[in-house]
Design a protein around this motif. Sequence first.
Motif, short mmCIF file in Angstrom:
data_model
loop_
_atom_site.label_atom_id
_atom_site.label_comp_id
_atom_site.label_asym_id
_atom_site.label_seq_id
_atom_site.Cartn_x
_atom_site.Cartn_y
_atom_site.Cartn_z
N ILE A 36 -12.92 -30.36 -1.76
CA ILE A 36 -12.19 -30.59 -3.00
C ILE A 36 -13.07 -31.32 -4.01
O ILE A 36 -13.19 -30.93 -5.18
CB ILE A 36 -10.90 -31.39 -2.74
N VAL A 37 -13.73 -32.38 -3.55
CA VAL A 37 -14.62 -33.16 -4.42
C VAL A 37 -15.75 -32.29 -4.93
O VAL A 37 -16.07 -32.29 -6.13
CB VAL A 37 -15.16 -34.39 -3.65
N PHE A 38 -16.35 -31.54 -4.02
CA PHE A 38 -17.47 -30.68 -4.39
C PHE A 38 -17.07 -29.69 -5.47
O PHE A 38 -17.80 -29.46 -6.44
CB PHE A 38 -17.96 -29.95 -3.13
N ASN A 39 -15.90 -29.12 -5.32
CA ASN A 39 -15.49 -28.07 -6.24
C ASN A 39 -14.79 -28.60 -7.49
O ASN A 39 -14.79 -27.93 -8.52
CB ASN A 39 -14.62 -27.06 -5.50
N LEU A 40 -14.20 -29.81 -7.42
CA LEU A 40 -13.79 -30.46 -8.66
C LEU A 40 -15.01 -30.70 -9.54
O LEU A 40 -14.98 -30.49 -10.75
CB LEU A 40 -13.09 -31.78 -8.35
N ALA A 41 -16.09 -31.15 -8.90
CA ALA A 41 -17.33 -31.34 -9.64
C ALA A 41 -17.85 -30.02 -10.17
O ALA A 41 -18.40 -29.95 -11.27
CB ALA A 41 -18.37 -32.00 -8.72
N ARG A 42 -17.65 -28.98 -9.39
CA ARG A 42 -18.08 -27.65 -9.83
C ARG A 42 -17.30 -27.21 -11.07
O ARG A 42 -17.80 -26.43 -11.87
CB ARG A 42 -17.82 -26.66 -8.68
N PHE A 43 -16.09 -27.70 -11.21
CA PHE A 43 -15.28 -27.42 -12.39
C PHE A 43 -15.68 -28.32 -13.55
O PHE A 43 -15.95 -27.88 -14.66
CB PHE A 43 -13.80 -27.63 -12.06
N ALA A 44 -15.74 -29.64 -13.28
CA ALA A 44 -15.99 -30.60 -14.35
C ALA A 44 -17.44 -30.60 -14.80
O ALA A 44 -17.73 -30.71 -16.01
CB ALA A 44 -15.59 -32.00 -13.88
N GLY A 45 -18.39 -30.49 -13.86
CA GLY A 45 -19.80 -30.57 -14.20
C GLY A 45 -20.26 -29.52 -15.20
O GLY A 45 -20.81 -29.85 -16.26
N PRO A 46 -20.05 -28.23 -14.91
CA PRO A 46 -20.47 -27.20 -15.87
C PRO A 46 -19.73 -27.28 -17.20
O PRO A 46 -20.32 -27.04 -18.26
CB PRO A 46 -20.13 -25.89 -15.14
N SER A 47 -18.44 -27.60 -17.15
CA SER A 47 -17.69 -27.72 -18.41
C SER A 47 -18.26 -28.84 -19.27
O SER A 47 -18.48 -28.67 -20.47
CB SER A 47 -16.21 -28.00 -18.10
N VAL B 13 -12.26 -23.79 -10.17
CA VAL B 13 -10.80 -23.75 -10.12
C VAL B 13 -10.32 -23.04 -8.86
O VAL B 13 -9.44 -23.53 -8.12
CB VAL B 13 -10.23 -23.07 -11.38
N GLY B 14 -10.89 -21.88 -8.59
CA GLY B 14 -10.50 -21.15 -7.39
C GLY B 14 -10.80 -21.91 -6.12
O GLY B 14 -9.99 -21.93 -5.18
N ALA B 15 -11.95 -22.58 -6.09
CA ALA B 15 -12.33 -23.33 -4.89
C ALA B 15 -11.45 -24.55 -4.67
O ALA B 15 -11.15 -24.91 -3.53
CB ALA B 15 -13.80 -23.73 -5.00
N ILE B 16 -11.05 -25.19 -5.75
CA ILE B 16 -10.15 -26.34 -5.63
C ILE B 16 -8.82 -25.92 -5.02
O ILE B 16 -8.26 -26.58 -4.14
CB ILE B 16 -9.92 -27.00 -6.99
N LEU B 17 -8.29 -24.80 -5.48
CA LEU B 17 -7.03 -24.28 -4.93
C LEU B 17 -7.16 -23.99 -3.44
O LEU B 17 -6.26 -24.29 -2.65
CB LEU B 17 -6.59 -23.02 -5.68
N ALA B 18 -8.30 -23.43 -3.06
CA ALA B 18 -8.53 -23.15 -1.64
C ALA B 18 -8.60 -24.43 -0.82
O ALA B 18 -8.00 -24.52 0.26
CB ALA B 18 -9.82 -22.35 -1.49
N ALA B 19 -9.31 -25.42 -1.33
CA ALA B 19 -9.45 -26.67 -0.59
C ALA B 19 -8.12 -27.40 -0.45
O ALA B 19 -7.80 -27.97 0.60
CB ALA B 19 -10.48 -27.57 -1.28
N LEU B 20 -7.31 -27.40 -1.51
CA LEU B 20 -5.99 -28.02 -1.43
C LEU B 20 -5.11 -27.31 -0.41
O LEU B 20 -4.36 -27.94 0.33
CB LEU B 20 -5.32 -27.99 -2.81
N HIS B 21 -5.20 -26.00 -0.38
CA HIS B 21 -4.43 -25.23 0.60
C HIS B 21 -4.88 -25.57 2.01
O HIS B 21 -4.05 -25.80 2.91
CB HIS B 21 -4.61 -23.74 0.33
N LEU B 22 -6.19 -25.65 2.23
CA LEU B 22 -6.71 -25.93 3.56
C LEU B 22 -6.42 -27.36 4.01
O LEU B 22 -6.31 -27.63 5.20
CB LEU B 22 -8.22 -25.66 3.60
N ALA B 23 -6.28 -28.28 3.05
CA ALA B 23 -5.99 -29.68 3.39
C ALA B 23 -4.62 -29.85 4.02
O ALA B 23 -4.35 -30.86 4.66
CB ALA B 23 -6.11 -30.56 2.15
#
Length: 418
Positions: free
Chosen positions: A152-163, A272-282
Amino acid sequence: MFDRGIANLRRAFSNRDFARFTAGNAVSLVGMWGLRIAVGWLAWELTGSAFWVGLVAFADLFPTIVVTPVAGAIADRRSRLRIVRTTQAISVVLVSTLALLTALDAMTIELLALLVLANGVTMGFKQPARMALTRALVRAEDLPTAIAINAIVFNLARFAGPSLAGLLIVAFGVEVVFVVDALSSLWFLALIRRIHLEPPAPARGGGRRLGRDIAEGVRYAAGHPGIGPIMLLLVVTGVAMRGYVELLAVYSAEILDRGADGLAMLSAGIGVGAILAALHLAQRESAAGLTRLALGGHAFAGASLAALALAPNLAAALATVVAGGFALATAGVASQTLTQRIVDEAVLGRVMSLYGIIFRAGPAASALVMGAVADLAGLRTPFLAGAVITLAACAVLGGRLLGARRLLEDAPADRGAD
């Protein structure tokens, strides 16, 4: 909908040192993802060549092949926390140099590639120790959730970092992104200095040579009936398709006729897609079903890449990268969770070093090859080829992976110290 997942997250964060590590790592990863986007955009501005963009990505990721096996063996002998601290400090110096040279208009494509290469070597030493730390920071029952939190952290950063990087590049220039990454790394360094773990057992490496330790780790992973097929599938799909993320700057410019804004939207869509996946897996309480999720995630990622290659406009491209981000995160989190649950503590650093090779060197080789082919035949061609290879790999290796699902999913979670 996510009540169970939220409860699991709270329980994992009750591990104080894990909470500190995650708070620092989250900010640092935002800077790292912004850095990768900025470096790719700067390479494009300096050369206008997809090959050079791919080569710079290669310089960042490829050192993992050489460095990470040694780093994994060292991580099984020395304090993993100290390794993370040291490499983080070195990275601050390198990224600060990037910022200074760019601000002085002294940057060349050769200097850029050299500094990116040096940072790639540093990250190659850091990654096995960072990944292996998770088991030492949480209780055994919280390990699956902790791995999901890392995703989740990795992919939140993937969302926020590029933006954030896209906005900063447009408003202030690419050098500001480098400054932000250096500051975020300093924040991480300050927080992890407050973490105190038991020192590693002095007999971990014994008197043996590093070469023997590395070979032992490779034999363990390759010969394991569950870990072996997981890693083989990760290798094939990594080389075949994962480089497309590093080439999104080219996709934005050549396919969508957009600039940094298009790049930021596409990169954020993956997040965004990866965050949704990580939340689901959590939300998951056990490892049951993770093997099928790992295999299905790879297959769906391949199909999404084919759709991206054929996308007629920005809206369609955004839909496909969200789907691809969901698939890649699902495959990655499921694969890593299964592996960390069953791997022997004595070889944990070395096995995680193999993950480092796969997740950094695979995309490096992929970006280099895709970039070279794109200069000759257009970007859609390597994207479609990568999708086909990924789907074929899933078909060939799927039976072997599913055959080991009982071993992977039924084994009790273990935990070791730093």
